[in-house]
Scaffold this motif. Structure first.
Motif, PDB file in Angstrom:
ATOM      1  N   SER A 420       0.827  -1.203   0.000  1.00 15.76           N
ATOM      2  CA  SER A 420       0.000   0.000   0.000  1.00 15.76           C
ATOM      3  C   SER A 420       0.860   1.250   0.000  1.00 15.76           C
ATOM      4  CB  SER A 420      -0.922  -0.020   1.220  1.00 15.76           C
ATOM      5  OG  SER A 420      -1.633   1.183   1.340  1.00 15.76           O
ATOM      6  N   HIS A 421       1.856   1.261   0.893  1.00 16.35           N
ATOM      7  CA  HIS A 421       2.740   2.430   0.951  1.00 16.35           C
ATOM      8  C   HIS A 421       3.533   2.581  -0.341  1.00 16.35           C
ATOM      9  CE1 HIS A 421       5.972   5.145   1.896  1.00 16.35           C
ATOM     10  NE2 HIS A 421       6.849   4.171   1.704  1.00 16.35           N
ATOM     11  N   LEU A 422       4.126   1.496  -0.815  1.00 16.48           N
ATOM     12  CA  LEU A 422       4.984   1.583  -2.008  1.00 16.48           C
ATOM     13  C   LEU A 422       4.192   1.983  -3.244  1.00 16.48           C
ATOM     14  CD1 LEU A 422       7.122  -1.606  -1.307  1.00 16.48           C
ATOM     15  CD2 LEU A 422       7.858   0.773  -1.077  1.00 16.48           C
ATOM     16  N   ASP A 423       2.901   1.619  -3.302  1.00 13.80           N
ATOM     17  CA  ASP A 423       2.060   1.976  -4.439  1.00 13.80           C
ATOM     18  C   ASP A 423       1.351   3.313  -4.253  1.00 13.80           C
ATOM     19  OD1 ASP A 423       2.818  -0.388  -5.548  1.00 13.80           O
ATOM     20  OD2 ASP A 423       0.850  -1.361  -5.460  1.00 13.80           O
ATOM     21  N   THR A 425      -1.146   4.078  -2.212  1.00 13.36           N
ATOM     22  CA  THR A 425      -2.595   3.934  -2.123  1.00 13.36           C
ATOM     23  C   THR A 425      -2.969   3.456  -0.728  1.00 13.36           C
ATOM     24  OG1 THR A 425      -4.538   2.971  -3.196  1.00 13.36           O
ATOM     25  CG2 THR A 425      -2.599   1.550  -2.995  1.00 13.36           C
ATOM     26  N   VAL A 426      -4.221   3.115  -0.530  1.00 14.61           N
ATOM     27  CA  VAL A 426      -4.670   2.613   0.771  1.00 14.61           C
ATOM     28  C   VAL A 426      -4.884   1.106   0.670  1.00 14.61           C
ATOM     29  CG1 VAL A 426      -5.705   4.771   1.516  1.00 14.61           C
ATOM     30  CG2 VAL A 426      -7.079   3.147   0.197  1.00 14.61           C
ATOM     31  N   PRO A 427      -4.841   0.409   1.786  1.00 12.84           N
ATOM     32  CA  PRO A 427      -4.910  -1.060   1.745  1.00 12.84           C
ATOM     33  C   PRO A 427      -6.101  -1.628   0.999  1.00 12.84           C
ATOM     34  CG  PRO A 427      -4.164  -0.363   3.909  1.00 12.84           C
ATOM     35  CD  PRO A 427      -4.520   0.889   3.160  1.00 12.84           C
ATOM     36  N   ARG A 428      -7.275  -1.011   1.098  1.00 14.02           N
ATOM     37  CA  ARG A 428      -8.452  -1.587   0.454  1.00 14.02           C
ATOM     38  C   ARG A 428      -8.400  -1.445  -1.069  1.00 14.02           C
ATOM     39  NH1 ARG A 428     -12.249  -0.725   3.438  1.00 14.02           N
ATOM     40  NH2 ARG A 428     -11.423   0.731   4.985  1.00 14.02           N
ATOM     41  N   LYS A 429      -7.459  -0.655  -1.578  1.00 12.19           N
ATOM     42  CA  LYS A 429      -7.386  -0.442  -3.025  1.00 12.19           C
ATOM     43  C   LYS A 429      -6.204  -1.144  -3.687  1.00 12.19           C
ATOM     44  CE  LYS A 429      -9.870   3.973  -3.093  1.00 12.19           C
ATOM     45  NZ  LYS A 429      -9.814   5.423  -3.472  1.00 12.19           N
ATOM     46  N   ILE A 430      -5.422  -1.893  -2.929  1.00  9.60           N
ATOM     47  CA  ILE A 430      -4.283  -2.560  -3.552  1.00  9.60           C
ATOM     48  C   ILE A 430      -4.770  -3.720  -4.412  1.00  9.60           C
ATOM     49  CG2 ILE A 430      -2.744  -1.936  -1.648  1.00  9.60           C
ATOM     50  CD1 ILE A 430      -2.802  -4.885  -0.791  1.00  9.60           C
ATOM     51  N   ASN A 431      -3.911  -4.167  -5.295  1.00  8.47           N
ATOM     52  CA  ASN A 431      -4.198  -5.317  -6.144  1.00  8.47           C
ATOM     53  C   ASN A 431      -4.021  -6.582  -5.296  1.00  8.47           C
ATOM     54  OD1 ASN A 431      -3.879  -7.559  -7.941  1.00  8.47           O
ATOM     55  ND2 ASN A 431      -3.443  -6.131  -9.611  1.00  8.47           N
ATOM     56  N   VAL A 432      -5.130  -7.254  -5.004  1.00  9.26           N
ATOM     57  CA  VAL A 432      -5.066  -8.416  -4.118  1.00  9.26           C
ATOM     58  C   VAL A 432      -4.254  -9.543  -4.742  1.00  9.26           C
ATOM     59  CG1 VAL A 432      -6.431 -10.155  -2.893  1.00  9.26           C
ATOM     60  CG2 VAL A 432      -7.230  -7.799  -2.989  1.00  9.26           C
ATOM     61  N   SER A 433      -4.305  -9.675  -6.069  1.00  8.76           N
ATOM     62  CA  SER A 433      -3.499 -10.708  -6.728  1.00  8.76           C
ATOM     63  C   SER A 433      -2.022 -10.462  -6.509  1.00  8.76           C
ATOM     64  CB  SER A 433      -3.816 -10.746  -8.231  1.00  8.76           C
ATOM     65  OG  SER A 433      -5.151 -11.138  -8.451  1.00  8.76           O
ATOM     66  N   ARG A 434      -1.642  -9.192  -6.515  1.00  5.29           N
ATOM     67  CA  ARG A 434      -0.243  -8.859  -6.248  1.00  5.29           C
ATOM     68  C   ARG A 434       0.118  -9.217  -4.810  1.00  5.29           C
ATOM     69  NH1 ARG A 434       2.614  -2.884  -5.927  1.00  5.29           N
ATOM     70  NH2 ARG A 434       4.676  -3.663  -5.367  1.00  5.29           N
ATOM     71  N   LEU A 435      -0.782  -8.929  -3.883  1.00  5.46           N
ATOM     72  CA  LEU A 435      -0.555  -9.291  -2.484  1.00  5.46           C
ATOM     73  C   LEU A 435      -0.389 -10.798  -2.349  1.00  5.46           C
ATOM     74  CD1 LEU A 435      -0.581  -8.945   0.610  1.00  5.46           C
ATOM     75  CD2 LEU A 435      -3.084  -8.834   0.485  1.00  5.46           C
ATOM     76  N   GLN A 436      -1.277 -11.549  -2.979  1.00  6.32           N
ATOM     77  CA  GLN A 436      -1.200 -13.004  -2.880  1.00  6.32           C
ATOM     78  C   GLN A 436       0.098 -13.539  -3.464  1.00  6.32           C
ATOM     79  OE1 GLN A 436      -4.957 -13.598  -4.912  1.00  6.32           O
ATOM     80  NE2 GLN A 436      -5.995 -14.232  -3.025  1.00  6.32           N
ATOM     81  N   GLU A 437       0.533 -12.964  -4.573  1.00  8.27           N
ATOM     82  CA  GLU A 437       1.789 -13.415  -5.177  1.00  8.27           C
ATOM     83  C   GLU A 437       2.980 -13.092  -4.281  1.00  8.27           C
ATOM     84  OE1 GLU A 437       4.485 -15.219  -7.517  1.00  8.27           O
ATOM     85  OE2 GLU A 437       2.291 -15.388  -7.575  1.00  8.27           O
ATOM     86  N   ALA A 438       2.958 -11.914  -3.659  1.00  9.43           N
ATOM     87  CA  ALA A 438       4.040 -11.546  -2.737  1.00  9.43           C
ATOM     88  C   ALA A 438       4.094 -12.504  -1.550  1.00  9.43           C
ATOM     89  CB  ALA A 438       3.857 -10.108  -2.254  1.00  9.43           C
ATOM     90  N   LEU A 439       2.925 -12.903  -1.053  1.00  7.52           N
ATOM     91  CA  LEU A 439       2.875 -13.847   0.066  1.00  7.52           C
ATOM     92  C   LEU A 439       3.421 -15.221  -0.375  1.00  7.52           C
ATOM     93  CD1 LEU A 439      -0.589 -12.874   1.567  1.00  7.52           C
ATOM     94  CD2 LEU A 439       1.631 -12.610   2.688  1.00  7.52           C
ATOM     95  N   ARG A 440       3.037 -15.667  -1.553  1.00  8.73           N
ATOM     96  CA  ARG A 440       3.546 -16.955  -2.037  1.00  8.73           C
ATOM     97  C   ARG A 440       5.078 -16.911  -2.192  1.00  8.73           C
ATOM     98  NH1 ARG A 440      -1.025 -16.500  -5.605  1.00  8.73           N
ATOM     99  NH2 ARG A 440      -2.702 -17.944  -4.983  1.00  8.73           N
TER     100      ARG A 440
END
Length: 446
Positions: A420-423, A425-440
């Motif tokens: 969220s910070h690096l992009d 934006t706010v957490p509810r607007k981040i790309n969830v697919s990107r979040l999931q890939e980062a977690l994987r």
């Protein structure tokens, strides 16, 4: 106002969820501060002696929680601070993970330093400054006065949803209807326990123990936990509103962690209730230790070796999020498009007013998803929740509150905060697919 500190991500609460959130955020390059009220890290795992960690696996033995949580276990193993994942000889879950709390306290600090995270202990958040729909800063009271920590994104890992509550974000508490919460427990350890005598009694009297105890393997497995001694407890006369004895072994060979006290009807966010709960809990510790020494095989030479710094709290406030996980979601093993963590821990509701525990297994593959929306509070745009205070019903909290699950949602929240910070934006607007890939990529199982 005293000193002002500015950073990118502020994590409040230094328990397992907060540690993992700060590690995830710092490792992605976001300037990160972790604020903790005690002088050490670990939260309920260290301050309240919540032990062992349970569970990283499904009932069939599939590991569904990895990532930073698994890294911590492996690094503890390297320095003799954990034997790793062992079979649960209670039989409630597939595995438990013993750990040495003092080694964990130090390892967590070392890992945070490696990730470039700034740590502030002995720091209590008592005010949240909100501008519009965003948190501008949290105020902490310290030995050196008041500090203001300004950030772009905040993670509430307090367990009690303190930051969300102080920000004006909606929260709920306890079960629907009467608001009563699961009981508090003052945990304690005893040394000098003859575990082979305990094992021998279990094998001779299986009817006295939990029906899922793996008696067929008990001679081959290290004894990790015991639930039962029903006959001794029934005739004990100890005035504690529960129906059995429960303890876990370790970290030393003659040591056990007793999970038997039960303080009901008090609010873990009310200072007067907490004051009363601490007294009741410590009084119950002495009653339990005398009962164990006098009535339970293997405990005749045992003595108290440690008591929790504070009473253990299972349930207080939780955020009202974009989605609230339900018991049906858990029991049906539901999968979500925005899943950011999985858990195989069954429903485990300690009755807010009665003696028993309500349990329910997970169907399907034995695991359920925790959606990202459960980490997003309503009303406040730059706040995430992690750990015990994510958005669930009272019944579903009975599984998400367990430490490995909290570790997993902590890693997810910290990763989301950094993205969220690096992009910008706010957490509810981040790309969830990107979040999931980062977690994987960081080893999480989704």
């Amino acid at each position: 106002m005293g000193r002002v500190i500015e950073t990118d991500v502020v994590v409040v609460g230094g328990g397992p969820a907060g540690i993992n959130a700060a590690l995830a955020s710092g490792r992605l390059g976001a300037g990160t501060i972790l604020v903790e009220r005690y002088g050490f890290l670990g939260g309920m795992s260290t301050a309240a002696l919540v032990y062992p960690w349970m569970t990283f696996h499904t009932e069939k033995g599939e590991q569904v929680i990895k990532g930073i949580a698994q890294e911590i276990v492996e690094r503890l193993q390297e320095r003799g601070g954990s034997p790793g994942h062992l079979r649960d000889t209670v039989g409630f879950v597939h595995t438990v993970t013993p750990y040495h709390p003092e080694i964990y306290k130090l390892l967590a600090v070392e890992m945070l330093k490696e990730a470039g995270v700034k740590l502030l202990v002995h720091s209590f958040v008592d005010h949240v400054a909100v501008e519009g729909d965003r948190i501008a800063a949290v105020q902490i009271t310290t030995k050196s006065g008041k500090y203001e920590i300004r950030g772009k994104v905040f993670v509430d890992a307090t367990g009690d949803a303190d930051v969300a509550h102080l920000s004006g974000a909606p929260t709920s508490k306890g079960r629907e209807g009467d608001g009563r919460t699961q009981p508090m427990t003052m945990k304690f350890r005893m040394r000098g326990v003859d575990l082979e005598q305990v094992r021998a009694y279990m094998l001779a009297h299986p009817e006295d123990f939990y029906h899922k105890t793996p008696f067929g393997e008990l001679n081959k497995l290290p004894l990790t936990g015991v639930q039962g001694f029903y006959s001794q407890w029934k005739s004990s006369g100890v005035p504690i509103n529960r129906d059995q004895v429960l303890f876990f072994t370790g970290p030393e060979k003659d040591e056990v962690l007793i999970n038997c006290t039960r303080v009901q009807g008090l609010d873990g966010t009310d200072v007067e209730d907490l004051t009363e709960a601490e007294e009741i809990g410590r009084r119950q510790v002495l009653l339990m230790s005398e009962f164990l020494k006098n009535k339970v095989p293997g405990f005749s030479q045992a003595s108290i070796s440690s008591v929790g710094t504070q009473i253990g709290i299972r349930e207080t406030r939780r955020i009202a999020g974009e989605y609230s996980l339900t018991i049906d979601d858990v029991v049906q093993g539901r999968k979500f498009h925005d899943g950011i963590a999985r858990s195989g821990y069954p429903v485990d509701i300690h009755d807010p007013s009665g003696k028993g525990v309500t349990a329910a297994d997970i169907q399907g593959d034995g695991a359920y998803d925790i959606p990202y929306r459960c980490l997003l509070p309503q009303r406040i745009d730059n706040l995430l929740a992690a750990g015990r205070c994510i958005s669930t019903t009272h019944e579903a909290l009975a599984t998400t509150r367990l430490t490995p699950s909290c570790m997993a949602t902590g890693q997810a929240a910290g990763t989301a905060a950094a993205i969220s910070h690096l992009d910008g934006t706010v957490p509810r607007k981040i790309n969830v697919s990107r979040l999931q890939e980062a977690l994987r990529q960081a080893g999480a199982v989704l």
